[in-house]
Design an enzyme around this catalytic site. Structure first.
Site, PDB file in Angstrom:
ATOM      1  N   LYS A 130      18.100  -3.826  -2.104  1.00  0.00           N
ATOM      2  CA  LYS A 130      19.308  -2.744  -2.362  1.00  0.00           C
ATOM      3  C   LYS A 130      19.186  -1.275  -2.567  1.00  0.00           C
ATOM      4  CE  LYS A 130      21.467  -6.525  -2.974  1.00  0.00           C
ATOM      5  NZ  LYS A 130      22.514  -7.096  -2.128  1.00  0.00           N
ATOM      6  N   TYR A 173      14.365  -7.815  -5.346  1.00  0.00           N
ATOM      7  CA  TYR A 173      15.609  -7.931  -5.120  1.00  0.00           C
ATOM      8  C   TYR A 173      16.337  -6.621  -4.935  1.00  0.00           C
ATOM      9  CZ  TYR A 173      21.023  -8.491  -5.696  1.00  0.00           C
ATOM     10  OH  TYR A 173      22.067  -8.602  -6.188  1.00  0.00           O
TER      11      TYR A 173
HETATM   12  P1  NDP Z   1      27.178 -15.670  -3.982  1.00  0.00           P
HETATM   13  O1  NDP Z   1      25.804 -16.572  -4.245  1.00  0.00           O
HETATM   14  O2  NDP Z   1      28.398 -15.864  -4.505  1.00  0.00           O
HETATM   15  O3  NDP Z   1      27.709 -15.693  -2.772  1.00  0.00           O
HETATM   16  C1  NDP Z   1      26.649 -15.377  -1.899  1.00  0.00           C
HETATM   17  C2  NDP Z   1      27.413 -15.810   0.291  1.00  0.00           C
HETATM   18  O4  NDP Z   1      25.880 -15.295   1.186  1.00  0.00           O
HETATM   19  C3  NDP Z   1      27.262 -17.537   0.390  1.00  0.00           C
HETATM   20  O5  NDP Z   1      28.492 -16.938   1.357  1.00  0.00           O
HETATM   21  C4  NDP Z   1      25.776 -17.827   1.371  1.00  0.00           C
HETATM   22  O6  NDP Z   1      26.534 -18.577   2.057  1.00  0.00           O
HETATM   23  C5  NDP Z   1      25.992 -16.200   1.903  1.00  0.00           C
HETATM   24  N1  NDP Z   1      24.328 -15.764   1.860  1.00  0.00           N
HETATM   25  C6  NDP Z   1      23.401 -16.398   1.223  1.00  0.00           C
HETATM   26  N2  NDP Z   1      21.792 -15.728   1.849  1.00  0.00           N
HETATM   27  C7  NDP Z   1      22.760 -15.960   3.269  1.00  0.00           C
HETATM   28  C8  NDP Z   1      21.822 -16.423   4.593  1.00  0.00           C
HETATM   29  N3  NDP Z   1      20.603 -16.051   4.837  1.00  0.00           N
HETATM   30  N4  NDP Z   1      22.752 -16.085   6.114  1.00  0.00           N
HETATM   31  C9  NDP Z   1      24.091 -16.354   5.679  1.00  0.00           C
HETATM   32  N5  NDP Z   1      24.737 -16.068   4.782  1.00  0.00           N
HETATM   33  C10 NDP Z   1      23.560 -16.307   3.354  1.00  0.00           C
HETATM   34  O7  NDP Z   1      26.832 -14.386  -4.141  1.00  0.00           O
HETATM   35  P2  NDP Z   1      27.611 -13.141  -4.748  1.00  0.00           P
HETATM   36  O8  NDP Z   1      29.467 -12.974  -4.304  1.00  0.00           O
HETATM   37  O9  NDP Z   1      27.780 -12.264  -5.596  1.00  0.00           O
HETATM   38  O10 NDP Z   1      27.041 -11.523  -3.741  1.00  0.00           O
HETATM   39  C11 NDP Z   1      27.159 -11.650  -2.774  1.00  0.00           C
HETATM   40  C12 NDP Z   1      26.902 -10.116  -2.448  1.00  0.00           C
HETATM   41  O11 NDP Z   1      26.657  -8.966  -3.306  1.00  0.00           O
HETATM   42  C13 NDP Z   1      25.291 -10.216  -2.371  1.00  0.00           C
HETATM   43  O12 NDP Z   1      24.870  -9.128  -1.467  1.00  0.00           O
HETATM   44  C14 NDP Z   1      24.550  -9.976  -4.018  1.00  0.00           C
HETATM   45  O13 NDP Z   1      23.473  -9.208  -3.991  1.00  0.00           O
HETATM   46  C15 NDP Z   1      25.671  -8.276  -4.058  1.00  0.00           C
HETATM   47  N6  NDP Z   1      26.299  -8.406  -5.369  1.00  0.00           N
HETATM   48  C16 NDP Z   1      26.614  -9.242  -6.366  1.00  0.00           C
HETATM   49  C17 NDP Z   1      26.759  -8.880  -8.055  1.00  0.00           C
HETATM   50  C18 NDP Z   1      26.876  -9.748  -8.693  1.00  0.00           C
HETATM   51  O14 NDP Z   1      27.278  -9.880  -9.697  1.00  0.00           O
HETATM   52  N7  NDP Z   1      27.467 -11.201  -8.165  1.00  0.00           N
HETATM   53  C19 NDP Z   1      26.172  -8.121  -8.542  1.00  0.00           C
HETATM   54  C20 NDP Z   1      25.710  -6.429  -7.697  1.00  0.00           C
HETATM   55  C21 NDP Z   1      25.537  -7.346  -6.119  1.00  0.00           C
HETATM   56  P3  NDP Z   1      26.195 -19.765   1.343  1.00  0.00           P
HETATM   57  O15 NDP Z   1      27.997 -20.236   1.153  1.00  0.00           O
HETATM   58  O16 NDP Z   1      26.717 -20.508   2.923  1.00  0.00           O
HETATM   59  O17 NDP Z   1      25.858 -20.695   1.141  1.00  0.00           O
END
Ligand code: NDP
Length: 247
Positions: free
Chosen positions: A159, A155
């Site tokens: 990032k 991860y």
């Molecule tokens: P969630 O797991 O809540 O949501 C992830 C989203 O990404 C979902 O809509 C999912 O789709 C989509 N997704 C995952 N894999 C794919 C793929 N292969 N193709 C298309 N869509 C995909 O994650 P967060 O909202 O927490 O995270 C969002 C971003 O923020 C990520 O990049 C994460 O790394 C980053 N982030 C999050 C942090 C946190 O503390 N939460 C901290 C730092 C960064 P579906 O709904 O269809 O499964």
């Protein structure tokens, strides 16, 4: 006149969590939204929420890790929406584990989604941005990409990679009036972090000077700023949004 009146934004991973909050925030500021998610149902649900705010929305179900599928989806969406002003590369996943036990599959899936997914979407829309001579690309990185974390080598690499990617594309597109920046969230309460155990969460909380976890809306505010007119002279930067965790 709203901040992003009549602009079109593509938000990957827009079906839940941070991506959903970004989609709704940008729509609230007047943008029409293309909601991209792996699962059609999630994308459609958020698209309906955007429409309820009075904006146009399109739901696109595509795996960002699948290059040819992204190229095809991007072609179709450009035909439909005609222009793209804002791209938010937000789709991301975790497959945590200590390095000595990390499988190739866990490494590849995370890198292919978090880093290559952003490459796929940015490449697919690159000509649109370059031709328009305007636009904003915002990549959702993480504080883990800045400082690392045991159990998250895959991860963290994805990032940190996104930051180098952001800076390079920023340099490629700067002459075209397109800015490219990254947002590095700290610990944000979403499905992704809900599965962590309470001891780990308490440890993380102790490292946050503002003494609270972030909300998806906190990240949406930062994305909205970078997408808006006030950020026109900012490119190639990483905006950390983490309650002071990394400073
Ligand atoms: P969630 O797991 O809540 O949501 C992830 C989203 O990404 C979902 O809509 C999912 O789709 C989509 N997704 C995952 N894999 C794919 C793929 N292969 N193709 C298309 N869509 C995909 O994650 P967060 O909202 O927490 O995270 C969002 C971003 O923020 C990520 O990049 C994460 O790394 C980053 N982030 C999050 C942090 C946190 O503390 N939460 C901290 C730092 C960064 P579906 O709904 O269809 O499964």
């Amino acid at each position: 006149m709203k901040l992003l009146e009549n602009q079109v934004a593509v938000v990957t991973g827009g079906g839940r969590g941070i991506g959903r909050a970004v989609a709704l925030k940008l729509a609230g500021e007047g943008a029409d939204i293309v909601v991209v998610s792996r699962t059609a149902e999630n994308a459609q649900k958020v698209a309906a929420e955007v429409q309820a705010l009075g904006r146009q929305a399109w739901a696109v179900a595509v795996d960002v890790a699948d290059g040819p599928a992204v190229t095809a989806a991007a072609e179709t969406l450009v035909e439909q929406v005609k222009k793209v002003d804002i791209l938010v590369n937000n789709a991301g996943i975790t497959r945590d584990g200590l390095l000595m036990r990390m499988s190739d599959a866990d490494w590849d899936t995370v890198l292919n989604t978090n880093l290559k997914g952003a490459f796929h979407f940015t490449r697919a829309l690159f000509r649109v941005f370059a031709r328009q001579r305007s636009g904003r690309i915002i990549n959702i990185s993480s504080v883990i990409g800045l400082i690392g974390n045991p159990g998250q080598a895959n991860y963290a690499a994805s990032k940190a990679g996104l930051i180098g990617f952001t800076q390079s594309v920023a340099r490629e597109l700067a002459g075209r009036g397109v800015t490219v920046n990254a947002v590095a969230p700290g610990f944000i309460e979403t499905d992704m972090t809900a599965e962590l155990n309470e001891t780990l969460k308490a440890n993380i909380l102790r490292q946050i000077p503002m003494a609270r976890f972030g909300a998806a809306e906190d990240i949406a505010e930062a994305v909205c700023f970078l997408a808006g007119p006030g950020a026109r002279y900012i490119t190639g930067q990483v905006l950390t949004v983490d309650g002071g965790m990394v400073m």
